[in-house]
Motif scaffolding. Sequence first.
Motif, mmCIF file in Angstrom:
data_model
loop_
_atom_site.group_PDB
_atom_site.id
_atom_site.type_symbol
_atom_site.label_atom_id
_atom_site.label_comp_id
_atom_site.label_asym_id
_atom_site.label_seq_id
_atom_site.Cartn_x
_atom_site.Cartn_y
_atom_site.Cartn_z
ATOM 1 N N SER A 1 0.836 -1.204 0.000
ATOM 2 C CA SER A 1 0.000 0.000 0.000
ATOM 3 C C SER A 1 0.866 1.247 0.000
ATOM 4 O O SER A 1 2.052 1.202 0.339
ATOM 5 C CB SER A 1 -0.930 0.018 1.222
ATOM 6 N N PRO B 1 -3.108 11.876 -5.732
ATOM 7 C CA PRO B 1 -3.602 10.759 -6.556
ATOM 8 C C PRO B 1 -2.568 10.260 -7.576
ATOM 9 O O PRO B 1 -2.234 10.952 -8.538
ATOM 10 C CB PRO B 1 -4.811 11.380 -7.264
ATOM 11 N N GLU C 1 -0.722 6.222 -9.132
ATOM 12 C CA GLU C 1 -0.764 4.757 -9.085
ATOM 13 C C GLU C 1 0.619 4.210 -9.376
ATOM 14 O O GLU C 1 1.359 4.754 -10.202
ATOM 15 C CB GLU C 1 -1.771 4.233 -10.114
ATOM 16 N N GLN D 1 -3.100 1.987 -5.803
ATOM 17 C CA GLN D 1 -3.548 3.355 -5.804
ATOM 18 C C GLN D 1 -3.186 4.005 -4.471
ATOM 19 O O GLN D 1 -3.384 3.427 -3.408
ATOM 20 C CB GLN D 1 -5.063 3.414 -6.013
ATOM 21 N N SER D 2 -2.628 5.197 -4.542
ATOM 22 C CA SER D 2 -2.289 5.899 -3.307
ATOM 23 C C SER D 2 -3.550 6.193 -2.503
ATOM 24 O O SER D 2 -4.644 6.362 -3.063
ATOM 25 C CB SER D 2 -1.558 7.202 -3.623
ATOM 26 N N GLY D 3 -3.397 6.257 -1.182
ATOM 27 C CA GLY D 3 -4.546 6.505 -0.320
ATOM 28 C C GLY D 3 -4.104 7.081 1.004
ATOM 29 O O GLY D 3 -3.042 7.704 1.109
#
Length: 695
Positions: A156, A172, A174, A179-181
Amino acid sequence: MPDLLLELFSEEIPARMQRKAAEDLKSLVTNALVEAGLPYEGAKAFVTPRRLALHVAGVPSGSAATREERKGPRVGSPEKAVEGFLRGAGLSSLEEASIQNDPKKGDFYVAVIEKPGRPAIDIIAEFMPAILRNFPWPKSMRWGSTSTRWVRPLHSIVATFGPETEDPDVVPFEFDGIQSGKTTRGHRFLANETFAVRRFDDYATGLEKHKVVLDADRRKEIILHDAKDRALALGLDLVEDPGLLEEVAGLVEWPVVLTGSFDEDFLTIPDECIQLTIRVNQKCFVLRNPTTGRLANRFALVSNLVAEDGGKMIVAGNEKVIRARLSDARFFWDTDLKSSLSDNLPKLDGVKFHEKLGSVGERVKRLIALSAELAPLVGADQTKAKRAAELAKADLVSHMVFEFPELQGLMGRYYAAAQGEDASVATAIEEHYKPQGPSDNVPTDPVAIAVALAEKLDLLAGFWAIDEKPTGSKDPYALRRAALGIIRIVLENGLRINLGKVILSASDLHQVKLGDPSALVSDLLGFFADRLKVHLKDDGARHDLIDAIFALEGQDDLLMVVRRVEALGKFVSSDDGVNLLAGYKRAVNILRAEEKKDAAPVTGKPHADHFQEQAEIDLAAAIDTARAEAADAVKAEDFEGAMEALSRLRAPVDRFFEDILVNADDPVLRMNRLQLLAEIRDATHVVADFSKVAG
């Protein structure tokens, strides 16, 4: 101003890679920010076994708009020049450029490039995938069906950006389908659940609640403090090991220190063998009995979890492995003691030292001969020095050193002592490798000094003979370290050794075609001069002064070189020294110009009957007196006295240049005065080559 938080969460990162990876992440991201016009206030990187994290504080919310005028070719320039200008400026045609006039060069094209400002979050999202894709891991891997590489499978990415007063946004982007979060995960065993983070403060706090200590230095402090407390509770001292502490801090996210024990029978093994066995195999610290100074049969280990049984099973598992490894060590020790070091000597003939320099057995023969020559120079017993050199490499084929190469020399000392060798011989076997670094002690026992010098001189002479010298940053045979070792041994023990002579002796012992031995000696002495500059750097010694002394013929007594450099340094920083140096350089410059013009060096002594002015007479007399006094002082090794003798030249030299025209019309008078200038040059060279002195 907004802050940036990044976290890359993965499987366990090898401890040896963690520190550099954290610094690389910091460097790559902050450099990208600055290049994009986003200066920041501060940045700090963090690393644990499962995550790389970065906090960048004070990042602008966006980049500023820019306007640039780019000058192009002249109007009417070749088509290719125009095409290059359009391509570089990002223009589609010359209609988008303007024409400006230069009164001297005529009309030329100008492109006005305007770039609007951009939100920082967009810029970060744009450069992050490339940083991750090209991250400089020493080793990386692919997993699954992906072609992307990372040190271990990546799970992650946290990427948030925003000011403290607002809820930050996710940056944002990828990477490898991830996907970044803003969600991360806690400790693998103690709190293996996800939780959301906003900015660095709640991120670090949240990790702590989920049993993760983010800061590696804080993990080290916890381990060291708890290990010392555990040892103290047992009435013992922790044997500190900075390298091991750094490593184990990279193996755990929530450090828990426990203690275990092993059979006391294993304490018959040398302490160093016990410590290395436990360190290498189980990453555990050993404890020392403060009363005896020897190791106790206890150790401290670092666990990554809080066990329900208080760590009993963890301790038992470590004890089982350590028992087996110490049994191996005891077998090696007992087996090695069954034979003497002398019995190992024939085996050294089968161990290659270097393809072009023969076997270790052949090297031992050279060390014996060289140690015997050095022994009287350092006050060592020649017989003991030869015996120590003979046995110095014998432990290389022992079982213990085969298992733990780090113990070479040390095990030789233990075996020599056990078989009744003289104490100086045993000490020399261990210490002949020293010093192995700037913080390592130098040998002080005369026998050890002789063998240590022989070891390093043989190494240098051999690799110089086969032209395997250090180049740039490459030094695979640690020849710079060997030279620095010789310098430290000589200077710290106050030894008087003609280095050129012993280098020649060392080179003669090699069965290698040397070419010109004197060239080898000269080149190696130059290498020593360079290493001496490095060694004396912390003392503030000037490089040019070292060159000025080494430039004199026969300057291979390192102790005397250093003393001469010290005296020269004091002299050239005094008023007399500064002025005499200026006079010397003026004299040399005149001589150089005239010698170039006449295509011949100025030689011979000036004739007294050609002197016409009192300044000439006084300078000639002063030179004769100063040269004689300086030579006597140098012979007596009174280098400050030699400098003082030269200082008395200052006034007559100054007066000579004030009153005398050197390039007189009369050629006889002119040559006589040039010869007087050459006398100044020659007189100062009794002490140092002043042409090497800056200023």
